[in-house]
Design a protein around this motif. Structure first.
Motif, short mmCIF file in Angstrom:
data_model
loop_
_atom_site.label_atom_id
_atom_site.label_comp_id
_atom_site.label_asym_id
_atom_site.label_seq_id
_atom_site.Cartn_x
_atom_site.Cartn_y
_atom_site.Cartn_z
N GLU A 1 -2.94 -5.63 3.77
CA GLU A 1 -2.67 -6.03 2.39
C GLU A 1 -1.40 -5.38 1.88
OE1 GLU A 1 -4.68 -6.03 -2.08
OE2 GLU A 1 -5.73 -5.07 -0.41
N LEU A 2 -1.23 -4.10 2.20
CA LEU A 2 -0.03 -3.38 1.75
C LEU A 2 1.24 -4.04 2.30
CD1 LEU A 2 0.32 0.44 1.47
CD2 LEU A 2 2.17 -0.87 2.47
N LEU B 1 2.29 -1.31 -5.78
CA LEU B 1 2.75 -2.66 -5.47
C LEU B 1 2.06 -3.69 -6.36
CD1 LEU B 1 2.89 -2.40 -1.58
CD2 LEU B 1 4.85 -2.75 -3.10
N ARG B 2 0.76 -3.51 -6.60
CA ARG B 2 0.03 -4.45 -7.46
C ARG B 2 0.56 -4.42 -8.88
NH1 ARG B 2 -5.70 -2.37 -5.06
NH2 ARG B 2 -5.86 -3.79 -3.27
N GLY C 1 3.53 -3.61 -9.80
CA GLY C 1 4.84 -4.24 -9.79
C GLY C 1 5.87 -3.62 -10.70
N GLU D 1 1.56 -7.14 3.35
CA GLU D 1 1.72 -8.46 2.72
C GLU D 1 2.33 -8.36 1.33
OE1 GLU D 1 -2.04 -10.39 2.73
OE2 GLU D 1 -2.13 -10.61 4.92
N LEU D 2 1.84 -7.40 0.53
CA LEU D 2 2.38 -7.22 -0.82
C LEU D 2 3.83 -6.77 -0.77
CD1 LEU D 2 -0.61 -5.46 -2.62
CD2 LEU D 2 0.34 -7.70 -3.16
N LEU E 1 -0.78 0.89 -2.70
CA LEU E 1 -1.29 -0.44 -3.03
C LEU E 1 -1.24 -0.69 -4.53
CD1 LEU E 1 -4.43 -0.96 -0.74
CD2 LEU E 1 -2.42 -2.45 -0.88
N LYS F 1 6.03 -9.77 -0.07
CA LYS F 1 6.20 -10.64 -1.24
C LYS F 1 7.22 -10.07 -2.23
CE LYS F 1 1.56 -12.64 -0.99
NZ LYS F 1 0.21 -12.69 -1.63
N GLN F 2 7.34 -8.74 -2.23
CA GLN F 2 8.27 -8.09 -3.17
C GLN F 2 9.57 -7.67 -2.49
OE1 GLN F 2 6.38 -5.05 -5.61
NE2 GLN F 2 4.44 -6.13 -5.57
#
Length: 265
Positions: A48-49, A25-26, A28, A51-52, A22, A55-56
């Motif tokens: 959440e993982l 990913l946050r 980035g 979803e992130l 997590l 997005k990436q």
């Protein structure tokens, strides 16, 4: 002030565990090429993982848990793993220069120097504590000490993505460079006359912690401005280095928070 992330990468590594992934990913800064989740894993944080990752544009696939057990080499992966670019070491001189710019400001720097921490779980725990306490950088020796490994990343719960870590070839010389930049360098020793609570941690400070049973090496001790102790009252005469780091860093945070509150009144 955003911490500077400058340095060079080491080889790609296997990162596992929900929190480390997590945080990767946050941040980035080093997106995984692919995330693998054990087919039977059920964890709310995985939403959440995923979803992130979406997005990436990081692909996520399912695999039997046995595949993750085999790849990781143990069962402590929490049902998720990924191949990711290796952790970044900050350049020691660049990190030192960045830290020096905060000396004399309202946000005095707080730095950790580790002398011979060889256990990766200890280093990971120290990095996690350092991140939570707002530490500006951590310095480790190039030799006779653990580096940024997969186990360290897992034990840090993702703190390796946020705390700059630099390797120093000579800790005694590093300490002198810190002193030249007006940082107070404070070592730890059980026989020190000064308690850690008696030191003024609101000043620009670097705390030096030893990783072995013998504590700080003689030359490192000699170069410190002061030595402080953590008093213990049981039959065991010393704390684990990661616990000692937590005790001192949160005393520093306590003092700084109290000083900041007093100024605002």
């Amino acid at each position: 002030m955003k911490k500077k992330t400058i340095g060079r990468r080491i080889d790609r590594e296997l990162l596992y565990g929900v929190n480390p992934l997590l945080e990767a990913l946050r941040a980035g800064d080093r997106a995984p090429s692919e995330i693998v989740i054990a087919a039977e894993t059920r964890d709310d944080r995985l939403r959440e993982l995923i979803e992130l990752a979406g997005k990436q544009n990081v692909p996520v696939k399912r695999a039997p848990r046995a595949v993750l057990d085999r790849e990781v080499g143990n069962t402590h992966h929490q049902g998720v793993m990924a191949r990711i670019a290796g952790a970044r070491y900050a350049d020691a001189q660049d990190l030192l220069a960045s830290i020096a710019t905060r000396v004399g400001t309202d946000a005095e720097p707080l730095v950790v120097v580790l002398d011979g921490v060889e256990d990766p779980r200890n280093l990971g725990a120290i990095l996690r504590t350092a991140e939570c306490a707002g530490v500006d950088g951590v310095f480790v020796p190039e030799r006779r000490a653990v580096g940024l490994t997969e186990t360290v990343a897992k034990a840090s719960a993702g703190a390796t993505e946020h705390v700059p870590v630099a390797r120093a070839t000579n800790l005694a010389r590093l300490i002198e460079q810190m002193k030249e930049r007006n940082l107070w360098v404070v070592g730890t020793a059980p026989e020190a006359p000064l308690a850690y609570t008696e030191w003024d941690w609101t000043r620009a400070s670097a705390v030096v912690l030893g990783g072995g049973g013998s504590g700080l090496r003689r030359l490192v001790r000699q170069h410190c401005d002061a030595l402080v102790r953590i008093s213990v009252h049981g039959k065991i005469q010393s704390l684990n280095v990661s616990v000692a780091a937590g005790v001192i860093l949160f005393e520093a945070l306590r003092q700084r928070t109290a000083a900041s509150t007093e100024v605002k009144r």
